[in-house]
Design a protein around this motif. Sequence first.
Motif, mmCIF file in Angstrom:
data_model
loop_
_atom_site.group_PDB
_atom_site.id
_atom_site.type_symbol
_atom_site.label_atom_id
_atom_site.label_comp_id
_atom_site.label_asym_id
_atom_site.label_seq_id
_atom_site.Cartn_x
_atom_site.Cartn_y
_atom_site.Cartn_z
ATOM 1 N N SER A 169 36.677 28.311 45.374
ATOM 2 C CA SER A 169 37.410 29.276 44.562
ATOM 3 C C SER A 169 36.451 30.097 43.708
ATOM 4 N N ALA A 170 35.495 29.440 43.084
ATOM 5 C CA ALA A 170 34.519 30.135 42.234
ATOM 6 C C ALA A 170 33.662 31.093 43.054
ATOM 7 N N ALA A 171 33.275 30.665 44.253
ATOM 8 C CA ALA A 171 32.426 31.499 45.109
ATOM 9 C C ALA A 171 33.165 32.757 45.558
ATOM 10 N N ILE A 172 34.448 32.604 45.871
ATOM 11 C CA ILE A 172 35.246 33.759 46.295
ATOM 12 C C ILE A 172 35.398 34.741 45.141
ATOM 13 N N GLN A 173 35.701 34.212 43.941
ATOM 14 C CA GLN A 173 35.852 35.091 42.783
ATOM 15 C C GLN A 173 34.566 35.857 42.511
ATOM 16 N N GLU A 174 33.434 35.175 42.594
ATOM 17 C CA GLU A 174 32.150 35.820 42.344
ATOM 18 C C GLU A 174 31.871 36.898 43.387
ATOM 19 N N LYS A 175 32.299 36.632 44.619
ATOM 20 C CA LYS A 175 32.098 37.594 45.706
ATOM 21 C C LYS A 175 32.939 38.854 45.497
ATOM 22 N N LEU A 176 34.135 38.674 44.933
ATOM 23 C CA LEU A 176 35.069 39.792 44.808
ATOM 24 C C LEU A 176 34.940 40.566 43.505
ATOM 25 N N ARG A 177 34.522 39.900 42.436
ATOM 26 C CA ARG A 177 34.444 40.571 41.141
ATOM 27 C C ARG A 177 33.432 41.713 41.183
ATOM 28 N N GLN A 178 33.704 42.728 40.410
ATOM 29 C CA GLN A 178 32.870 43.925 40.319
ATOM 30 C C GLN A 178 32.764 44.653 41.656
ATOM 31 N N THR A 179 33.771 44.495 42.487
ATOM 32 C CA THR A 179 33.860 45.276 43.718
ATOM 33 C C THR A 179 35.182 46.034 43.692
ATOM 34 N N ASP A 180 35.341 46.930 44.627
ATOM 35 C CA ASP A 180 36.601 47.664 44.728
ATOM 36 C C ASP A 180 37.511 47.050 45.786
ATOM 37 N N LYS A 181 37.212 45.838 46.197
ATOM 38 C CA LYS A 181 38.018 45.194 47.235
ATOM 39 C C LYS A 181 39.388 44.809 46.695
ATOM 40 N N VAL A 182 40.400 45.000 47.530
ATOM 41 C CA VAL A 182 41.742 44.551 47.203
ATOM 42 C C VAL A 182 42.099 43.440 48.176
ATOM 43 N N LEU A 183 42.686 42.381 47.673
ATOM 44 C CA LEU A 183 43.071 41.230 48.495
ATOM 45 C C LEU A 183 44.553 41.335 48.828
ATOM 46 N N ILE A 184 44.870 41.446 50.102
ATOM 47 C CA ILE A 184 46.262 41.514 50.559
ATOM 48 C C ILE A 184 46.629 40.169 51.177
ATOM 49 N N ILE A 185 47.675 39.550 50.641
ATOM 50 C CA ILE A 185 48.162 38.271 51.169
ATOM 51 C C ILE A 185 49.544 38.509 51.755
ATOM 52 N N ASP A 186 49.631 38.505 53.073
ATOM 53 C CA ASP A 186 50.895 38.761 53.766
ATOM 54 C C ASP A 186 51.658 37.457 53.969
ATOM 55 N N GLU A 187 52.968 37.570 54.101
ATOM 56 C CA GLU A 187 53.850 36.396 54.206
ATOM 57 C C GLU A 187 53.641 35.478 53.001
ATOM 58 N N ALA A 188 53.513 36.096 51.841
ATOM 59 C CA ALA A 188 53.149 35.361 50.621
ATOM 60 C C ALA A 188 54.238 34.415 50.137
ATOM 61 N N GLN A 189 55.446 34.515 50.686
ATOM 62 C CA GLN A 189 56.489 33.568 50.299
ATOM 63 C C GLN A 189 56.133 32.140 50.699
ATOM 64 N N ASN A 190 55.144 32.000 51.589
ATOM 65 C CA ASN A 190 54.721 30.670 52.027
ATOM 66 C C ASN A 190 53.721 30.014 51.078
ATOM 67 N N LEU A 191 53.285 30.734 50.041
ATOM 68 C CA LEU A 191 52.332 30.167 49.091
ATOM 69 C C LEU A 191 53.002 29.106 48.222
ATOM 70 N N LYS A 192 52.321 28.019 48.010
ATOM 71 C CA LYS A 192 52.818 26.958 47.139
ATOM 72 C C LYS A 192 52.617 27.367 45.667
ATOM 73 N N PHE A 193 53.357 26.715 44.778
ATOM 74 C CA PHE A 193 53.256 27.014 43.348
ATOM 75 C C PHE A 193 51.822 26.862 42.849
ATOM 76 N N LEU A 194 51.155 25.756 43.190
ATOM 77 C CA LEU A 194 49.791 25.528 42.722
ATOM 78 C C LEU A 194 48.817 26.548 43.290
ATOM 79 N N THR A 195 49.128 27.076 44.459
ATOM 80 C CA THR A 195 48.272 28.107 45.045
ATOM 81 C C THR A 195 48.355 29.385 44.229
ATOM 82 N N LEU A 196 49.575 29.763 43.856
ATOM 83 C CA LEU A 196 49.743 30.927 42.990
ATOM 84 C C LEU A 196 49.053 30.717 41.642
#
Length: 321
Positions: A169-196
């Motif tokens: 999780s930390a590595a992904i955040q570091e990879k994405l921060r200070q970039t213009d990347k947008v993360l799209i999560i499709d079929e997001a109704q399948n995400l568990k509460f703890l995942t959100l």
Amino acid sequence: MGRQYDAGLQERVERYLKENGLSQAKAAPVMGLSQAVLSAYRNSKYDKGDIAAVEKKLKEFFQIQDERQESSQRAEALRGKAEDGYIQTSISEGAYKSIRYCQLEKGIVVIDGDAGIGKTKAAAKFYKDNPNTTVYVKVSPSTGSTRSLLKLIARALSMQDNLRTEDLSAAIQEKLRQTDKVLIIDEAQNLKFLTLEEIRGWVDEDVMTGKPGIGIVLIGNVEVYNKMLGKQEAIFAQQFNRTRLHSRYRTQDVTREDVEMFFPALKEKGMRRELDYLLSISHSKWGIRGMVNVFNNAVNNEDISLAGLERMAGTMGLLFV
């Protein structure tokens, strides 16, 4: 003297691999063959095997491919021009703009609504237009847990995915921060509460370094947003507070102009009743996807009149209009 091979069929195999950018390993199971058999056949070294049986499988495979292409071409001749299957309807364009907003403004953007109305098409189009600044993952019931989602994202970013969950999780955040990347999560109704719970903090600025957060787009059915409201409002208050924009689309939002964009030939021919009928299909639970499927099948049946469309809808079990 070696056994006879169908040179034309062998050439067709090579052309299929090249045109579709497929490796032999990926193509073999699609064709119903093992990789070893396909390799031997391509190189005319299957003399000890049943060449006739292999060629029969290949001929059946290509016959289906040809018929599918012919069917698609017939339908496309009457449908609106689409780039990679994308037609800019009011819904798909609205979803597209919501994704761009999320990319620019960060935070969480929720795009939810009925199935088959263009949400995923919009995401795919956005990814195609912005491949270097878009991360797209699709969640299933089996990948809605925290670790599964993190692994999906890591793979999309070409990162190592076998780290401990907290390190990943930390590595992904570091990879994405200070970039213009947008993360799209499709079929997001399948995400568990703890995942959100895990990803909601990704949109916040890092209080220690000042690095800005990222933009996360959640696409799915109405359950995505409903989780943040109602009886569970207190539980999901953190996610709700980070939501910058919520766009909800229903089948009833499909306009007549949207339908005409899919079928301009019908408009040109003045086939108003047929367009009205297709619009009524798009307003049902089958949405735009069902509407297009009925039309395509009617084209294959060589009857796109109102009676032909009604017959096809009945055959497909769409008895609702």
